[in-house]
Write an enzyme that holds these catalytic residues in place. Structure first.
Site: not given
Length: 180
Positions: A40, A83
């Site tokens: 990701s 993230k």
């Protein structure tokens, strides 16, 4: 002779206990290791990269847009995610297609984020107003990232810290990895 042996043994015990206490303190309150798992955050981070997470900075200040944060996944707090911070508390985040825009607190207009680190984009449509303790986070590999677009804003209480040092692989060692 026995006296010297006991004195030396006691010194070793004190040294070991002090070392363990120092490691415990640093690991609990200052920094901890984190191993990246998943795609990701590609191309910025890859699976099995070893990071040191700075846990102290956010005790003294707030996450900033662009920071790479490690946090407990809100839907399963035993799991950790990595993230990038996109939206800050009180801001409005709008995504149209692959364009990410933010309206800062007190501003009238949206600004389009310049995100040179994003290579893989995914079309989305979303507008979200963040509360005072919420952040909007997204992976750099938008096509596969499970992030705030899926499960909503991230409450600050879930944030563990920010990526401080990348130690592995040796060819990619750097401080504040992912910073732009």
């Amino acid at each position: 002779m026995k006296e010297k042996f006991f004195k030396t043994t006691r010194e070793y015990i004190v040294l070991i206990a002090t070392s363990l206490l120092a490691v415990f303190f640093v690991r609990t309150f200052v920094a901890q290791p984190f191993v990246v798992n998943g795609s990701s955050m590609e191309p910025t981070f890859h699976t099995n990269e070893y990071l040191i997470v700075d846990q102290l900075s956010y005790e003294l200040g707030e996450p900033q847009r662009g920071d790479v944060v490690i946090f407990r996944y809100p839907l399963s707090p035993s799991r950790f995610f990595i993230k990038r911070v996109i939206g800050l508390p009180g801001e409005t985040v709008r995504i149209t297609g692959t364009k990410v825009e933010v309206k800062k607190v007190g501003e009238k207009d949206f600004i389009t984020l310049d995100e040179p680190f994003v290579e893989f984009k995914k079309e989305s449509k979303l507008e979200m107003i963040l509360k005072n303790d919420e952040y909007f986070v997204m992976g750099d590999n938008r096509s596969v990232s499970l992030d705030s677009r899926s499960w909503g804003p991230l409450n600050k209480s879930f944030i563990v810290g920010k990526a401080f040092v990348r130690l592995f692989p040796p060819s990619k060692i750097d401080f504040l990895p992912g910073s732009y």
